[in-house]
Design an enzyme around this catalytic site. Structure first.
Site, PDB file in Angstrom:
ATOM      1  N   TYR A 152      38.240  75.751  84.646  1.00 50.81           N
ATOM      2  CA  TYR A 152      38.077  74.954  83.421  1.00 50.81           C
ATOM      3  C   TYR A 152      39.102  73.695  83.582  1.00 50.81           C
ATOM      4  CZ  TYR A 152      35.025  78.216  81.047  1.00 50.81           C
ATOM      5  OH  TYR A 152      33.898  78.872  80.619  1.00 50.81           O
ATOM      6  N   HIS A 196      35.430  59.283  98.692  1.00 53.09           N
ATOM      7  CA  HIS A 196      36.220  60.652  99.072  1.00 53.09           C
ATOM      8  C   HIS A 196      37.344  61.432  98.487  1.00 53.09           C
ATOM      9  CE1 HIS A 196      39.256  62.130 102.657  1.00 53.09           C
ATOM     10  NE2 HIS A 196      37.839  63.070 102.225  1.00 53.09           N
ATOM     11  N   ASP A 250      34.174  67.679 101.911  1.00 49.74           N
ATOM     12  CA  ASP A 250      35.524  66.700 102.384  1.00 49.74           C
ATOM     13  C   ASP A 250      35.806  67.901 103.442  1.00 49.74           C
ATOM     14  OD1 ASP A 250      37.852  65.859 102.923  1.00 49.74           O
ATOM     15  OD2 ASP A 250      38.547  65.898 100.597  1.00 49.74           O
TER      16      ASP A 250
END
Length: 144
Positions: free
Chosen positions: A115, A22, A66
């Site tokens: 990035y 998670h 999530d």
């Protein structure tokens, strides 16, 4: 072979999805995404010849996003002045909706911020996606 597992999910990718916990994150990178240099501390999986939408669809059949994160998915926003209009994002939102995820709960991230976050993910899938700005980051949720 296993039942009910999308055939596009390789054994390596299935293993990574199972290992992730998670809050762990995974990037599906387009063909221009620097997967190897960004993924020095991540598991890098090659999925050459496959598109991001087909992989996203398959992954979301197995992995929830999530539900405790305000925006459990993220996209790299277009660099200012770049005339590109990433129509693939509409496809991503349709896939999110198809799998019961909120298609509006997507964070838009500046290129270099994306990035930097990608350097910390659990895994990066290097795809053969030809659309630009087609990178998507997913935060794994829980099954309850």
């Amino acid at each position: 072979m296993l039942k009910n597992v999308p055939s596009i999910l390789s054994p390596a990718l299935l293993k990574v999805l199972m290992e992730m916990g998670h809050g762990d994150e995974i990037v599906l990178g387009d063909g221009n995404f620097p997967a190897e240099s960004m993924g020095k501390n991540a598991v890098v999986i090659r999925a050459d010849g496959h598109s991001v939408p087909e992989l996203l669809d398959a992954i979301l059949t197995m992995m929830p996003l999530d539900q405790y994160a305000e925006k459990p998915a993220a996209l790299m926003e277009v660099v200012p002045g770049d005339p590109v209009v990433p129509v693939i994002w509409d496809e991503y939102r349709a896939i999110l909706k198809k799998h019961g995820e909120n298609p509006e709960a997507v964070e838009m991230m500046e290129r270099f911020a994306f990035y930097e976050r990608a350097k910390k993910v659990y895994a990066i899938v290097a795809t053969g996606e030809t659309a630009i700005y087609a990178n998507i980051l997913l935060k794994k949720g829980v099954i309850g």
